[in-house]
Design an enzyme around this catalytic site. Structure first.
Site, PDB file in Angstrom:
ATOM      1  N   LYS A 205       0.861  -1.179   0.000  1.00 24.18           N
ATOM      2  CA  LYS A 205       0.000   0.000   0.000  1.00 24.18           C
ATOM      3  C   LYS A 205       0.900   1.232   0.000  1.00 24.18           C
ATOM      4  O   LYS A 205       1.676   1.456   0.927  1.00 24.18           O
ATOM      5  CB  LYS A 205      -0.912   0.011   1.228  1.00 24.18           C
ATOM      6  N   LYS A 262      -2.114  -1.558  -3.686  1.00 19.92           N
ATOM      7  CA  LYS A 262      -2.998  -0.395  -3.654  1.00 19.92           C
ATOM      8  C   LYS A 262      -2.156   0.877  -3.729  1.00 19.92           C
ATOM      9  O   LYS A 262      -1.199   1.005  -2.955  1.00 19.92           O
ATOM     10  CB  LYS A 262      -3.825  -0.405  -2.367  1.00 19.92           C
TER      11      LYS A 262
END
Length: 336
Positions: A205, A262
């Site tokens: 992320k 992400k």
């Protein structure tokens, strides 16, 4: 020059396989199906009407009743899973994010209600403190308030994960990027007898600029006073590929069941490398900023909305994602 004189002497002509729609469909390598998609949804307390999210056209915060109705519709369209994110009233937020451990907190009530109404739908819950803190960070702060305290935060996340699992979440999804949290959560779940609950790890992320609309949606931007909240001390540096891969390898070793990248669109190289390195399922999150920029450009007449939307998802799937969290999921499944 005659047509025969102009014709090239080619043995192989790739355009043969693009000549008609039927041929193109027969040789198509990548297809995005409803079964590949997870729809993120936002839940609020109360019994009122949905609250449209200005920075995310077509998306709204839903009451639990509205959430159930939406989940039923998504199930009927063939979408197998939803990710539920709560938006709490600011009065419930504290520096320590203690509301996350309230056994009657909004997201737990929402999970229980959805699981009772739509038991066949897979439910993913976020494990991070940003919806619960008055500073908008994903964990508790250090004594000087300058950073997030890693180990203290992990201890809270373990308790939070157990509550989510007990409420009926099929996947707990730690999005906080604290070191060691996957292993600690796996141990906590197993020791509590919650061995069937899977972990969908936000493994790579990135500290991305694409999260702004999401932070509006869950209220962490309001808590922090800005949707440009800096999380660079714990989220991955967008410049670093190798460091992101190390994160995914650690999560796999610690017991993650699914590894996530992400955002998706700007990190297709990470998705591809992860797909080549692991046998675990790979998820990718097409985040709020990716969604909203397509809407904005289409509204200005600069891009074809449907073609750009579909191409963006094909790129993520082609890179190697098995499942995609996307706010476009309902439209795609409905064939719109």
């Amino acid at each position: 020059m005659s047509e025969s004189e102009a014709r090239l002497n080619l043995t192989y002509r790739p355009r043969r396989l693009r000549r008609t729609d039927a041929i193109r469909r027969l040789v198509r390598e990548t297809v995005v199906r409803p079964s590949n998609l997870i729809h993120p949804l936002f839940v609020i307390d109360g019994n009122g009407e949905p609250e449209p999210i200005a920075s995310m056209p077509g998306q709204s915060r839903l009451t639990i009743k509205g959430l159930i109705d939406e989940c039923l519709a998504l199930r009927d369209l063939g979408i197998p899973g939803v990710a539920i994110f709560p938006k709490l009233d600011s009065s419930l937020k504290t520096a320590e994010g203690g509301g996350a451990l309230n056994p009657d907190t909004l997201v737990l009530r929402a999970v229980r209600s959805v699981k009772a109404a739509v038991p066949e739908l897979a439910i993913i819950t976020d494990v991070a403190l940003d919806p619960y803190t008055n500073h908008g960070h994903d964990g508790v702060l250090t004594a000087d308030g300058q950073d997030v305290a890693n180990d203290e935060t992990v201890a809270i996340l373990c308790e939070m994960a157990k509550l989510n699992a007990e409420a009926g979440a099929d996947f707990v999804a730690p999005s906080d990027m604290m070191d060691g949290r996957i292993g600690a959560i796996r141990v906590a779940l197993d020791e509590a007898g919650l061995t069937d609950t899977a972990i969908m790890a936000y493994s790579a992320k990135f500290n991305s600029a694409y999260y702004g609309p999401f932070r509006d949606a869950v209220g962490s931007a309001q808590a922090a006073g800005t949707n440009l909240l800096g999380k660079q001390t714990y989220q991955c540096d967008p410049a670093n590929r190798r460091a992101a891969i190390i994160e995914t390898e650690l999560d796999e070793a610690e017991g993650a069941d699914v590894l996530m990248v992400k955002p998706a669109g700007a990190y297709l190289d990470i998705i591809r490398e992860l797909r080549q390195r692991t046998s675990l399922p790979v998820a990718a999150y097409q985040v709020s900023g990716e969604y909203s920029q397509i809407h904005a450009a289409a509204q200005l007449g600069w891009l074809d909305y449907k073609r750009t939307r579909d191409e963006s998802l094909l790129g993520i799937k082609r890179a190697g994602a098995d499942m995609i969290l996307t706010y476009f999921a309902k439209e795609i499944a409905a064939g719109k």
